[in-house]
Write an enzyme that holds these catalytic residues in place. Structure first.
Site, PDB file in Angstrom:
ATOM      1  N   HIS A 334      76.956  55.839  59.861  1.00  0.00           N
ATOM      2  CA  HIS A 334      77.255  56.661  58.846  1.00  0.00           C
ATOM      3  C   HIS A 334      75.938  57.005  57.997  1.00  0.00           C
ATOM      4  CE1 HIS A 334      81.624  54.852  58.577  1.00  0.00           C
ATOM      5  NE2 HIS A 334      81.169  55.551  59.454  1.00  0.00           N
TER       6      HIS A 334
HETATM    7  C1  LIG Z   1      79.058  56.739  67.517  1.00  0.00           C
HETATM    8  C2  LIG Z   1      79.425  57.307  65.920  1.00  0.00           C
HETATM    9  C3  LIG Z   1      80.715  57.141  65.615  1.00  0.00           C
HETATM   10  C4  LIG Z   1      81.142  57.532  64.264  1.00  0.00           C
HETATM   11  N1  LIG Z   1      82.448  57.368  63.859  1.00  0.00           N
HETATM   12  C5  LIG Z   1      82.921  57.861  62.766  1.00  0.00           C
HETATM   13  C6  LIG Z   1      84.052  57.488  62.105  1.00  0.00           C
HETATM   14  O1  LIG Z   1      84.985  56.906  62.956  1.00  0.00           O
HETATM   15  N2  LIG Z   1      84.612  58.336  61.052  1.00  0.00           N
HETATM   16  C7  LIG Z   1      83.790  58.915  60.297  1.00  0.00           C
HETATM   17  O2  LIG Z   1      84.040  59.559  59.295  1.00  0.00           O
HETATM   18  N3  LIG Z   1      82.586  59.186  60.864  1.00  0.00           N
HETATM   19  C8  LIG Z   1      82.091  58.756  62.190  1.00  0.00           C
HETATM   20  N4  LIG Z   1      80.679  58.856  62.617  1.00  0.00           N
HETATM   21  C9  LIG Z   1      79.891  59.893  61.405  1.00  0.00           C
HETATM   22  C10 LIG Z   1      80.080  61.275  61.649  1.00  0.00           C
HETATM   23  O3  LIG Z   1      80.142  61.500  63.184  1.00  0.00           O
HETATM   24  C11 LIG Z   1      78.797  62.002  61.096  1.00  0.00           C
HETATM   25  O4  LIG Z   1      78.857  61.681  59.410  1.00  0.00           O
HETATM   26  C12 LIG Z   1      78.890  63.485  61.185  1.00  0.00           C
HETATM   27  O5  LIG Z   1      78.970  63.765  62.558  1.00  0.00           O
HETATM   28  C13 LIG Z   1      77.602  63.906  60.577  1.00  0.00           C
HETATM   29  O6  LIG Z   1      77.268  65.416  60.824  1.00  0.00           O
HETATM   30  P1  LIG Z   1      76.325  66.330  60.704  1.00  0.00           P
HETATM   31  O7  LIG Z   1      76.766  67.594  61.087  1.00  0.00           O
HETATM   32  O8  LIG Z   1      75.355  65.891  59.718  1.00  0.00           O
HETATM   33  O9  LIG Z   1      75.384  65.684  62.159  1.00  0.00           O
HETATM   34  P2  LIG Z   1      75.832  65.794  63.584  1.00  0.00           P
HETATM   35  O10 LIG Z   1      77.185  65.398  63.893  1.00  0.00           O
HETATM   36  O11 LIG Z   1      75.044  64.591  64.133  1.00  0.00           O
HETATM   37  O12 LIG Z   1      75.538  67.231  64.322  1.00  0.00           O
HETATM   38  C14 LIG Z   1      74.070  67.448  64.330  1.00  0.00           C
HETATM   39  C15 LIG Z   1      73.803  68.339  65.835  1.00  0.00           C
HETATM   40  O13 LIG Z   1      72.781  69.030  65.687  1.00  0.00           O
HETATM   41  C16 LIG Z   1      72.180  68.959  67.063  1.00  0.00           C
HETATM   42  N5  LIG Z   1      70.747  68.889  66.856  1.00  0.00           N
HETATM   43  C17 LIG Z   1      70.033  68.009  66.465  1.00  0.00           C
HETATM   44  N6  LIG Z   1      68.512  68.276  66.426  1.00  0.00           N
HETATM   45  C18 LIG Z   1      68.587  69.564  67.104  1.00  0.00           C
HETATM   46  C19 LIG Z   1      67.621  70.478  67.316  1.00  0.00           C
HETATM   47  N7  LIG Z   1      66.316  70.241  67.067  1.00  0.00           N
HETATM   48  N8  LIG Z   1      67.859  71.521  68.054  1.00  0.00           N
HETATM   49  C20 LIG Z   1      69.223  71.893  68.157  1.00  0.00           C
HETATM   50  N9  LIG Z   1      70.304  71.150  67.977  1.00  0.00           N
HETATM   51  C21 LIG Z   1      69.889  69.742  67.383  1.00  0.00           C
HETATM   52  C22 LIG Z   1      72.859  67.455  67.697  1.00  0.00           C
HETATM   53  O14 LIG Z   1      72.754  67.527  68.890  1.00  0.00           O
HETATM   54  C23 LIG Z   1      74.142  67.651  67.014  1.00  0.00           C
HETATM   55  O15 LIG Z   1      74.946  68.086  67.745  1.00  0.00           O
HETATM   56  C24 LIG Z   1      80.421  58.292  63.591  1.00  0.00           C
HETATM   57  C25 LIG Z   1      79.061  58.635  63.944  1.00  0.00           C
HETATM   58  C26 LIG Z   1      78.605  57.977  65.417  1.00  0.00           C
HETATM   59  C27 LIG Z   1      77.299  58.571  65.986  1.00  0.00           C
END
Ligand SMILES: Cc1cc2nc3c(=O)[nH]c(=O)nc-3n(C[C@H](O)[C@H](O)[C@H](O)COP(=O)(O)OP(=O)(O)OC[C@H]3O[C@@H](n4cnc5c(N)ncnc54)[C@H](O)[C@@H]3O)c2cc1C
Length: 405
Positions: A334
């Site tokens: 998280h």
């Molecule tokens: C293993 C795991 C289990 C989880 N389980 C839960 C759960 O049960 N419940 C819950 O509420 N939350 C859970 N989470 C947390 C939740 O998934 C995250 O809080 C959420 O996905 C964050 O979203 P985000 O958009 O900030 O980042 P992300 O979902 O990480 O999205 C970022 C995206 O940007 C892309 N990216 C990064 N850098 C670049 C670049 N330079 N160029 C192009 N693309 C790029 C990545 O590939 C990714 O697709 C979990 C996370 C993980 C890793």
């Protein structure tokens, strides 16, 4: 009041009953923790079966709920397997982006604005690579400074946990169902009915409770699964039946940092989480771990409890627990906060209240990195709310009227 029913993302109740989840809920209740049927509603405290974004046996991901319908509408040009490597600026305005794809470099220009959503590690990485960050660190790597913004990459927060697991008896746990013939049966169940092990999320129950009885609000969470990992083999389930609690603190004070180590976007940034650096974080996690042990040792669990696996019964004093923490603490997945929303007067600020990067025009961040602090719960829903609100702001929609709760 607290949830709608017709949004794009499906949230469902756990539809898989098992004696090891029932016993866990009963044990928590035996210790005075009330059952809570909707911990995402008015009141989070209590013990609950997990709610999840799984619908008809399939994960309802943000891609499924939002991106795929938008792609069908035909006004998005999606380039997959592309790595953004640098934001291009012109006089303090974000004008374009370089990206790497299939071994080649490409460039795109933005007519209106650029929205970063690379997540907690990669959004600050991309800003730093592009010259937005601490001027001192950028100078060290000979990256031309576009804007000195020392908060970029700071304030890394996470829910870190330690495993408290037990060997169980008189029953099969998920450990046995996930190998050999039982796994084949689970595959068949999924193929023919989208049911069973393959339609489950990892944590099946949650406890939100207090680390001390004098607190008014809950400050700890325990995720529970009727499965257990082998402490000596990375990510391998035990060869015998087991259960695991993952206790963590809702709002740890310890802060880490994300910092690039080179000018190459293909090099991962250095991630220094500084888990448990603050003494209070260690104390609260210790209370959560002891509560996990107490739940697994309660009478309602006694038909199944055979012995404690991790940390094991020779860990009892505070110092023994702290020693175990040092060896076994890990991410609760998280991470948030590395492009913190705050007023420009705050030295850790990165984005303003409209998610715009301070000091730069036409550049926003819409992901978990903007969270000023870590929420008292799992971070997926909060991130989606940031995205929903962010899309309204980008489209210039007026805020919804405030609701009286
Ligand atoms: C293993 C795991 C289990 C989880 N389980 C839960 C759960 O049960 N419940 C819950 O509420 N939350 C859970 N989470 C947390 C939740 O998934 C995250 O809080 C959420 O996905 C964050 O979203 P985000 O958009 O900030 O980042 P992300 O979902 O990480 O999205 C970022 C995206 O940007 C892309 N990216 C990064 N850098 C670049 C670049 N330079 N160029 C192009 N693309 C790029 C990545 O590939 C990714 O697709 C979990 C996370 C993980 C890793």
């Amino acid at each position: 009041m607290f949830r709608g029913g017709n949004g794009p993302l499906q949230v469902t109740e756990l539809d898989w009953q098992h004696p090891l989840t029932d016993a866990f809920i009963q044990s928590a209740r035996e210790l005075g923790i009330p059952a809570n049927t909707d911990y995402n509603g008015a009141n989070q405290a209590g013990v609950s079966a997990a709610q999840r974004s799984i619908y008809r046996g399939r994960r309802c991901s943000p891609a499924h709920a939002y991106l795929h319908p938008a792609l069908t509408a035909g006004n998005i040009d999606l380039r997959v397997n592309a790595l953004a490597t640098k934001i291009l600026f012109d006089n303090g305005r974000a004008k374009g982006l370089c990206y790497h794809r299939g071994g080649r470099q490409f460039k795109v220009e933005a007519t209106r604005e650029i929205i970063l959503c690379g997540g907690v590690f990669n959004t600050p990485q991309l800003l730093q690579l592009s010259g937005v960050g601490s001027s001192e660190s950028l100078n060290d790597l000979a990256i031309p400074v576009v804007h000195h913004l020392p908060g970029v990459g700071q304030n890394l927060r996470d829910h870190c946990y330690i495993p408290v697991s037990a060997r169980v008896r008189n029953i099969k746990s998920l450990n046995e169902r996930s190998r050999g013939i039982p796994l084949c049966m689970e595959v068949l169940k999924y193929v023919f009915g989208r049911r069973g092990l393959l339609a489950l999320q990892p944590s099946l129950c949650y406890v939100s409770w207090k680390s001390r009885p004098d607190l008014t609000d809950n400050d700890i969470q325990i995720a529970y699964a009727p499965a257990s990992y082998d402490a000596n083999r990375d990510m391998q389930l035990n060869d015998y039946p087991g259960v695991t609690c993952a206790p963590w603190q809702h709002v740890p004070k310890s802060k880490g940092v994300v910092q690039i180590c080179s000018r190459d976007a293909l090099d991962p940034p250095r991630i220094q989480p500084n888990y448990l650096q603050e003494p209070t974080d260690r104390e609260v996690l210790l209370a959560a771990a002891r509560l996990s042990r107490d739940i697994l040792s309660a009478r309602a669990f006694s038909d199944f409890f055979e012995s404690e696996d991790q940390p094991g019964r020779d860990v009892n004093t505070d110092d023994e627990w702290y020693d175990y923490m040092r060896q076994s603490v890990g991410t609760g997945y998280h991470p948030v906060g590395t492009c913190r929303m705050a007023p420009v007067s705050d030295p850790t600020a990165v984005v303003d209240s409209e998610l715009k990067v301070h000091g730069i025009q036409a550049l926003r961040v819409v992901d978990a990195s903007v969270m000023p602090n870590i929420p008292s719960g799992n971070t997926h829903a909060s991130t989606l709310m940031i995205a929903e609100k962010g899309s309204d702001m980008i489209l210039g929609k007026s805020p919804l009227p405030a609701t009286e709760l």
